[in-house]
Scaffold this motif. Sequence first.
Motif, PDB file in Angstrom:
ATOM      1  N   UNK A 299       0.689  -1.248   0.040  1.00  0.00           N
ATOM      2  CA  UNK A 299       0.142   0.090   0.035  1.00  0.00           C
ATOM      3  C   UNK A 299       0.790   1.033   0.083  1.00  0.00           C
ATOM      4  N   UNK A 300       0.242   2.251  -0.252  1.00  0.00           N
ATOM      5  CA  UNK A 300       1.109   3.541  -0.182  1.00  0.00           C
ATOM      6  C   UNK A 300       1.446   3.983   1.408  1.00  0.00           C
ATOM      7  N   UNK A 301       2.620   4.805   1.467  1.00  0.00           N
ATOM      8  CA  UNK A 301       3.283   5.175   2.335  1.00  0.00           C
ATOM      9  C   UNK A 301       2.588   5.784   3.462  1.00  0.00           C
ATOM     10  N   UNK A 302       1.526   6.751   3.042  1.00  0.00           N
ATOM     11  CA  UNK A 302       0.589   7.321   4.059  1.00  0.00           C
ATOM     12  C   UNK A 302      -0.168   6.104   4.856  1.00  0.00           C
ATOM     13  N   UNK A 303      -0.530   5.141   4.034  1.00  0.00           N
ATOM     14  CA  UNK A 303      -1.345   3.954   4.792  1.00  0.00           C
ATOM     15  C   UNK A 303      -0.455   3.074   5.686  1.00  0.00           C
ATOM     16  N   UNK A 304       0.610   2.905   5.558  1.00  0.00           N
ATOM     17  CA  UNK A 304       1.750   2.179   6.363  1.00  0.00           C
ATOM     18  C   UNK A 304       2.096   3.083   7.484  1.00  0.00           C
ATOM     19  N   UNK A 305       2.405   4.268   7.344  1.00  0.00           N
ATOM     20  CA  UNK A 305       2.592   5.165   8.602  1.00  0.00           C
ATOM     21  C   UNK A 305       1.390   5.329   9.478  1.00  0.00           C
ATOM     22  N   UNK A 306       0.134   5.445   8.925  1.00  0.00           N
ATOM     23  CA  UNK A 306      -1.062   5.364   9.886  1.00  0.00           C
ATOM     24  C   UNK A 306      -1.114   4.062  10.603  1.00  0.00           C
ATOM     25  N   UNK A 307      -0.893   2.751   9.890  1.00  0.00           N
ATOM     26  CA  UNK A 307      -1.270   1.754  10.416  1.00  0.00           C
ATOM     27  C   UNK A 307      -0.222   1.538  11.566  1.00  0.00           C
ATOM     28  N   UNK A 308       1.262   1.928  11.275  1.00  0.00           N
ATOM     29  CA  UNK A 308       2.310   1.429  12.197  1.00  0.00           C
ATOM     30  C   UNK A 308       1.974   2.485  13.510  1.00  0.00           C
ATOM     31  N   UNK A 309       1.560   3.454  13.406  1.00  0.00           N
ATOM     32  CA  UNK A 309       1.235   4.537  14.555  1.00  0.00           C
ATOM     33  C   UNK A 309       0.326   3.976  15.468  1.00  0.00           C
ATOM     34  N   UNK A 310      -0.605   2.852  14.938  1.00  0.00           N
ATOM     35  CA  UNK A 310      -1.585   2.005  15.997  1.00  0.00           C
ATOM     36  C   UNK A 310      -0.944   0.938  16.751  1.00  0.00           C
ATOM     37  N   UNK A 311       0.441   0.488  16.358  1.00  0.00           N
ATOM     38  CA  UNK A 311       1.142  -0.384  16.988  1.00  0.00           C
ATOM     39  C   UNK A 311       2.072  -0.224  18.304  1.00  0.00           C
ATOM     40  N   UNK A 312       2.086  -1.232  18.998  1.00  0.00           N
ATOM     41  CA  UNK A 312       2.867  -0.899  20.326  1.00  0.00           C
ATOM     42  C   UNK A 312       4.151  -1.785  20.537  1.00  0.00           C
ATOM     43  N   UNK A 313       4.742  -1.617  21.444  1.00  0.00           N
ATOM     44  CA  UNK A 313       6.009  -2.309  21.756  1.00  0.00           C
ATOM     45  C   UNK A 313       7.029  -2.368  20.612  1.00  0.00           C
TER      46      UNK A 313
ATOM     47  N   UNK B 187       9.665  -6.820 -10.620  1.00  0.00           N
ATOM     48  CA  UNK B 187      10.452  -7.983 -10.410  1.00  0.00           C
ATOM     49  C   UNK B 187       9.918  -9.410 -10.880  1.00  0.00           C
ATOM     50  N   UNK B 188       8.436  -9.054 -11.361  1.00  0.00           N
ATOM     51  CA  UNK B 188       7.804 -10.245 -11.951  1.00  0.00           C
ATOM     52  C   UNK B 188       6.606 -10.780 -10.913  1.00  0.00           C
ATOM     53  N   UNK B 189       6.984 -10.494  -9.622  1.00  0.00           N
ATOM     54  CA  UNK B 189       6.291 -11.023  -8.722  1.00  0.00           C
ATOM     55  C   UNK B 189       4.662 -10.265  -8.672  1.00  0.00           C
ATOM     56  N   UNK B 190       3.676 -11.045  -8.395  1.00  0.00           N
ATOM     57  CA  UNK B 190       2.523 -10.187  -8.337  1.00  0.00           C
ATOM     58  C   UNK B 190       2.382  -9.273  -7.041  1.00  0.00           C
ATOM     59  N   UNK B 191       1.891  -8.026  -7.411  1.00  0.00           N
ATOM     60  CA  UNK B 191       1.941  -6.850  -6.222  1.00  0.00           C
ATOM     61  C   UNK B 191       0.516  -6.531  -6.169  1.00  0.00           C
ATOM     62  N   UNK B 192      -0.071  -6.617  -5.095  1.00  0.00           N
ATOM     63  CA  UNK B 192      -1.534  -5.870  -4.519  1.00  0.00           C
ATOM     64  C   UNK B 192      -1.361  -4.490  -3.817  1.00  0.00           C
TER      65      UNK B 192
END
Length: 285
Positions: free
Chosen positions: A216-230, A252-257
Amino acid sequence: MQHAVGSPLPPPPQPGHGPAVGWSPAAHHPGPHQGSAPVPPPMAPGHPMQAPHQVSHQAPHQVPAPPPVPDTTGHVPLPPGGPVAAPGTPPATAPAPDPATTTLAVLLIGPAGAGKTSVAKYWADHRRVPTAHISLDDVREWVRSGFADPQSGWNENSEAQYRLARRTCGFSARNFLANGISCILDDAVFPDRPVVGLGGWKRHVGPGLLPVVLLPGLDVVLERNAERSGNRRLTDEEVARIHGRMAGWYGSGLPIIDNSQLDVPETAQVLDEVLARSIASPPNW
């Protein structure tokens, strides 16, 4: 006096009495003789002492020894795990393969916050065939004392524990697959480290492993990472650096979602579609 581990211990003696009620010497020293032990005659001076244990009491009836029990861990024989073979290309006239009913080995790749673990668990939970989910991070955290956290600095200890966890995941996956249970593994594999990344998974699981990238986009992973702990939560700078390296999977030839706008069930549905294409035409990797 010492007693063997696991043997019943006698209770403390009662004043003025013999052994306490409820404890029999025969229980502590089993044997066919149930009466009082014979008192050996006094030995003559200079006569060699014989150990009392050398005197054997023969039982009146000898019971044949049972046959040796095979060294097993259960009554169900399990096929040994081996490398997963690459899937063969089905004939053109064959119907499209259904990934929901096929025994598969899937590797879900993506940066921190891509949703790998959530998607993998959901996908495994909703399949119509037995499926196991193996997360590299979970296996790495089996180490409780001496855990080498890569966030504190990547060193030889953290790399050794990472490699050991990946080898353990591969061993587990091969055994599940050999016994008809599909596996989905998840790991943040980098495209610029093929030997210790994707190539390592191929060695430990087999060429039949089907890699799929969640990106996913960088903004999405940043938002999800902020919800993590530890130790699962990374700094924004580290997340951005990992996400930038993951962009190398394009081309690379690998499927990307790109699951930026997809929830977990929708991503799992797209994963099934991608796997159906991968089964029909396995990617070169």
